[in-house]
Design a protein around this motif. Structure first.
Motif, PDB file in Angstrom:
ATOM      1  N   TRP A  68       0.821  -1.215   0.000  1.00 40.76           N
ATOM      2  CA  TRP A  68       0.000   0.000   0.000  1.00 40.76           C
ATOM      3  C   TRP A  68       0.856   1.266   0.000  1.00 40.76           C
ATOM      4  O   TRP A  68       0.568   2.216  -0.729  1.00 40.76           O
ATOM      5  CB  TRP A  68      -0.931  -0.002   1.208  1.00 40.76           C
ATOM      6  CG  TRP A  68      -1.862  -1.176   1.263  1.00 40.76           C
ATOM      7  CD1 TRP A  68      -2.303  -1.930   0.204  1.00 40.76           C
ATOM      8  CD2 TRP A  68      -2.463  -1.746   2.421  1.00 40.76           C
ATOM      9  NE1 TRP A  68      -3.142  -2.930   0.635  1.00 40.76           N
ATOM     10  CE2 TRP A  68      -3.256  -2.850   1.995  1.00 40.76           C
ATOM     11  CE3 TRP A  68      -2.420  -1.450   3.792  1.00 40.76           C
ATOM     12  CZ2 TRP A  68      -3.993  -3.621   2.884  1.00 40.76           C
ATOM     13  CZ3 TRP A  68      -3.150  -2.229   4.677  1.00 40.76           C
ATOM     14  CH2 TRP A  68      -3.925  -3.300   4.221  1.00 40.76           C
ATOM     15  N   LEU A  69       1.905   1.279   0.807  1.00 33.45           N
ATOM     16  CA  LEU A  69       2.751   2.472   0.890  1.00 33.45           C
ATOM     17  C   LEU A  69       3.555   2.685  -0.382  1.00 33.45           C
ATOM     18  O   LEU A  69       3.836   3.826  -0.766  1.00 33.45           O
ATOM     19  CB  LEU A  69       3.675   2.375   2.107  1.00 33.45           C
ATOM     20  CG  LEU A  69       2.983   2.542   3.465  1.00 33.45           C
ATOM     21  CD1 LEU A  69       3.940   2.197   4.603  1.00 33.45           C
ATOM     22  CD2 LEU A  69       2.448   3.961   3.641  1.00 33.45           C
ATOM     23  N   ASN A  70       3.928   1.605  -1.045  1.00 35.76           N
ATOM     24  CA  ASN A  70       4.634   1.753  -2.321  1.00 35.76           C
ATOM     25  C   ASN A  70       3.726   2.357  -3.392  1.00 35.76           C
ATOM     26  O   ASN A  70       4.204   3.070  -4.283  1.00 35.76           O
ATOM     27  CB  ASN A  70       5.194   0.408  -2.789  1.00 35.76           C
ATOM     28  CG  ASN A  70       6.563   0.118  -2.199  1.00 35.76           C
ATOM     29  OD1 ASN A  70       7.377   1.029  -2.039  1.00 35.76           O
ATOM     30  ND2 ASN A  70       6.822  -1.134  -1.859  1.00 35.76           N
ATOM     31  N   ILE A  71       2.445   2.081  -3.313  1.00 35.10           N
ATOM     32  CA  ILE A  71       1.487   2.724  -4.227  1.00 35.10           C
ATOM     33  C   ILE A  71       1.497   4.232  -4.002  1.00 35.10           C
ATOM     34  O   ILE A  71       1.515   5.024  -4.952  1.00 35.10           O
ATOM     35  CB  ILE A  71       0.064   2.155  -4.003  1.00 35.10           C
ATOM     36  CG1 ILE A  71      -0.007   0.700  -4.445  1.00 35.10           C
ATOM     37  CG2 ILE A  71      -0.973   2.988  -4.765  1.00 35.10           C
ATOM     38  CD1 ILE A  71      -1.318   0.013  -4.104  1.00 35.10           C
ATOM     39  N   VAL A  72       1.505   4.637  -2.726  1.00 36.16           N
ATOM     40  CA  VAL A  72       1.527   6.063  -2.382  1.00 36.16           C
ATOM     41  C   VAL A  72       2.835   6.699  -2.863  1.00 36.16           C
ATOM     42  O   VAL A  72       2.835   7.785  -3.462  1.00 36.16           O
ATOM     43  CB  VAL A  72       1.367   6.264  -0.861  1.00 36.16           C
ATOM     44  CG1 VAL A  72       1.460   7.744  -0.503  1.00 36.16           C
ATOM     45  CG2 VAL A  72       0.039   5.689  -0.378  1.00 36.16           C
ATOM     46  N   LYS A  73       3.955   6.039  -2.595  1.00 35.36           N
ATOM     47  CA  LYS A  73       5.258   6.578  -3.003  1.00 35.36           C
ATOM     48  C   LYS A  73       5.340   6.769  -4.505  1.00 35.36           C
ATOM     49  O   LYS A  73       5.779   7.826  -4.991  1.00 35.36           O
ATOM     50  CB  LYS A  73       6.378   5.641  -2.544  1.00 35.36           C
ATOM     51  CG  LYS A  73       6.695   5.688  -1.061  1.00 35.36           C
ATOM     52  CD  LYS A  73       7.822   4.730  -0.709  1.00 35.36           C
ATOM     53  CE  LYS A  73       9.105   5.059  -1.427  1.00 35.36           C
ATOM     54  NZ  LYS A  73      10.211   4.165  -1.041  1.00 35.36           N
ATOM     55  N   LEU A  74       4.941   5.754  -5.249  1.00 40.04           N
ATOM     56  CA  LEU A  74       5.033   5.814  -6.702  1.00 40.04           C
ATOM     57  C   LEU A  74       4.158   6.944  -7.255  1.00 40.04           C
ATOM     58  O   LEU A  74       4.602   7.712  -8.120  1.00 40.04           O
ATOM     59  CB  LEU A  74       4.611   4.478  -7.314  1.00 40.04           C
ATOM     60  CG  LEU A  74       4.669   4.384  -8.845  1.00 40.04           C
ATOM     61  CD1 LEU A  74       6.090   4.627  -9.326  1.00 40.04           C
ATOM     62  CD2 LEU A  74       4.170   3.027  -9.315  1.00 40.04           C
ATOM     63  N   ALA A  75       2.942   7.056  -6.730  1.00 38.74           N
ATOM     64  CA  ALA A  75       2.048   8.118  -7.198  1.00 38.74           C
ATOM     65  C   ALA A  75       2.622   9.500  -6.885  1.00 38.74           C
ATOM     66  O   ALA A  75       2.546  10.415  -7.704  1.00 38.74           O
ATOM     67  CB  ALA A  75       0.673   7.959  -6.546  1.00 38.74           C
ATOM     68  N   ALA A  76       3.204   9.642  -5.684  1.00 43.99           N
ATOM     69  CA  ALA A  76       3.781  10.933  -5.284  1.00 43.99           C
ATOM     70  C   ALA A  76       4.972  11.297  -6.153  1.00 43.99           C
ATOM     71  O   ALA A  76       5.113  12.441  -6.610  1.00 43.99           O
ATOM     72  CB  ALA A  76       4.174  10.897  -3.807  1.00 43.99           C
ATOM     73  N   ILE A  77       5.857  10.339  -6.408  1.00 43.92           N
ATOM     74  CA  ILE A  77       7.057  10.601  -7.196  1.00 43.92           C
ATOM     75  C   ILE A  77       6.697  10.945  -8.645  1.00 43.92           C
ATOM     76  O   ILE A  77       7.264  11.853  -9.243  1.00 43.92           O
ATOM     77  CB  ILE A  77       8.012   9.397  -7.133  1.00 43.92           C
ATOM     78  CG1 ILE A  77       8.609   9.280  -5.725  1.00 43.92           C
ATOM     79  CG2 ILE A  77       9.132   9.520  -8.166  1.00 43.92           C
ATOM     80  CD1 ILE A  77       9.412   8.029  -5.490  1.00 43.92           C
ATOM     81  N   GLU A  78       5.708  10.235  -9.187  1.00 45.92           N
ATOM     82  CA  GLU A  78       5.303  10.496 -10.571  1.00 45.92           C
ATOM     83  C   GLU A  78       4.738  11.903 -10.736  1.00 45.92           C
ATOM     84  O   GLU A  78       4.866  12.508 -11.803  1.00 45.92           O
ATOM     85  CB  GLU A  78       4.276   9.459 -11.016  1.00 45.92           C
ATOM     86  CG  GLU A  78       4.869   8.079 -11.269  1.00 45.92           C
ATOM     87  CD  GLU A  78       3.823   7.066 -11.680  1.00 45.92           C
ATOM     88  OE1 GLU A  78       2.612   7.356 -11.507  1.00 45.92           O
ATOM     89  OE2 GLU A  78       4.203   5.983 -12.167  1.00 45.92           O
TER      90      GLU A  78
END
Length: 322
Positions: free
Chosen positions: A238-248
């Motif tokens: 779940w947190l990797n989904i948040v990280k990826l969306a934020a970085i993109e």
């Protein structure tokens, strides 16, 4: 066991009847009872009919089932609210632990707490401990039998209430980190994270808090190791989904979000406190730093050919000057 199955099992237990008798009471077939017990959906009207028949007094089904009776569930709910009021005021993160401070519905905190305890493999005693009833009354009814300090000692020394107390203490720190670094990103409309599995993060913070218990505190939790592994695995996804969306979308991260899984409660508390005090303003997280480097490199690749052309410098495909 889902909610439909829980309700049927509870009805069979409290009414002390078999599936055929329960079917007759509800004017349905015995086959329908079997389907509900297997997890098939129970309509809202039928659910209300069963709950009224059982006289649950507003108590969540899972609490009554785990505690053994409606009266026990009421006692656990009251004690849980007391522990929440004690621990909620102990937070040192600079953020309120909303699940402990704000409880919108009767038994809502108890329901989520029991869900976590059940996942951990905790089996409650058949009868609500009398010493806990007396200690809880000292807080709620201003009993003169003993003061709050003595009541507090009883609560933190009973293995069941002590376990809940320690989970809530961890929840202070886990929720503080979430509020400091994750909450704002989750509510960023550009990221649209509520359409993803990341939407599970906030409702599952109780599980993450419990997963950070010391092993000596988990003797009642027979399923703790598998529970901890499952919780960490889920949160990493779940947190990797948040990280990826934020970085993109070039949304700054104030901290490594996966620290929420791997750091101790104390470390999460200190990280949240730094953010609350404004001490992280100049801090640039490596993920964002790397993203800025990549953006800069892309810009250079786009601009460099024009600069070389203006300087009348030609290079071959391998980058050597001609």
């Amino acid at each position: 066991m889902n909610e439909s199955a829980e309700l049927v099992v509870l009805a069979l237990k409290l009414l002390k009847c078999n599936q055929k008798t329960l079917a007759e009471k509800l004017s349905v077939s015995a086959t329908q009872i079997t389907k509900w017990k297997a997890g098939d959906y129970i309509s809202i009207d039928m659910r209300e009919k069963i709950e009224n028949m059982l006289d649950l007094k507003g108590m969540p089904t899972n609490m009554v089932l785990m505690s053994g009776s409606v009266e026990n569930a009421i006692q656990w709910t009251s004690l849980i609210d007391t522990i929440a009021s004690i621990v909620g005021g102990m937070s040192e993160t600079g953020y309120e632990t909303k699940p402990l401070v704000y409880q919108e519905e009767l038994g809502e905190l108890g329901w989520s707490t029991f869900l976590t305890l059940d996942e951990m493999g905790v089996v409650l005693p058949d009868t609500f401990p009398n010493e806990l009833k007396e200690a809880n009354q000292a807080y709620n009814d201003d009993s003169d039998e003993y003061d709050n300090e003595e009541a507090f000692d009883v609560i933190i020394n009973n293995p069941y209430s002590a376990l809940i107390y320690k989970i809530y203490k961890n929840l202070n720190d886990v929720y503080g980190f979430y509020a400091a670094y994750v909450h704002k990103i989750m509510f960023n409309d550009e990221l649209d994270l509520f359409c993803t599995d990341a939407d599970n993060i906030e409702p599952s913070l109780m599980d993450l808090a419990a997963s950070k218990l010391n092993e000596e505190d988990t003797q009642l939790a027979t399923n703790f190791l598998s529970f901890r592994l499952k919780t960490k695995t889920n949160f990493e996804e779940w947190l990797n989904i948040v990280k990826l969306a934020a970085i993109e979308r070039n949304v700054p991260l104030g901290a490594e979000l996966l620290d929420m899984i791997h750091q101790s409660s104390d470390a999460l508390c200190h990280n949240a406190e730094r953010q609350a005090l404004g001490l992280n303003k100049e801090r640039l997280h490596p993920d964002i730093y790397m993203n800025e480097l990549l953006v800069g490199m892309r810009t250079m690749h786009a601009v460099l050919p024009h600069i070389l052309k203006k300087l009348d410098i030609q290079v071959d495909v391998l980058g050597s000057q001609l």
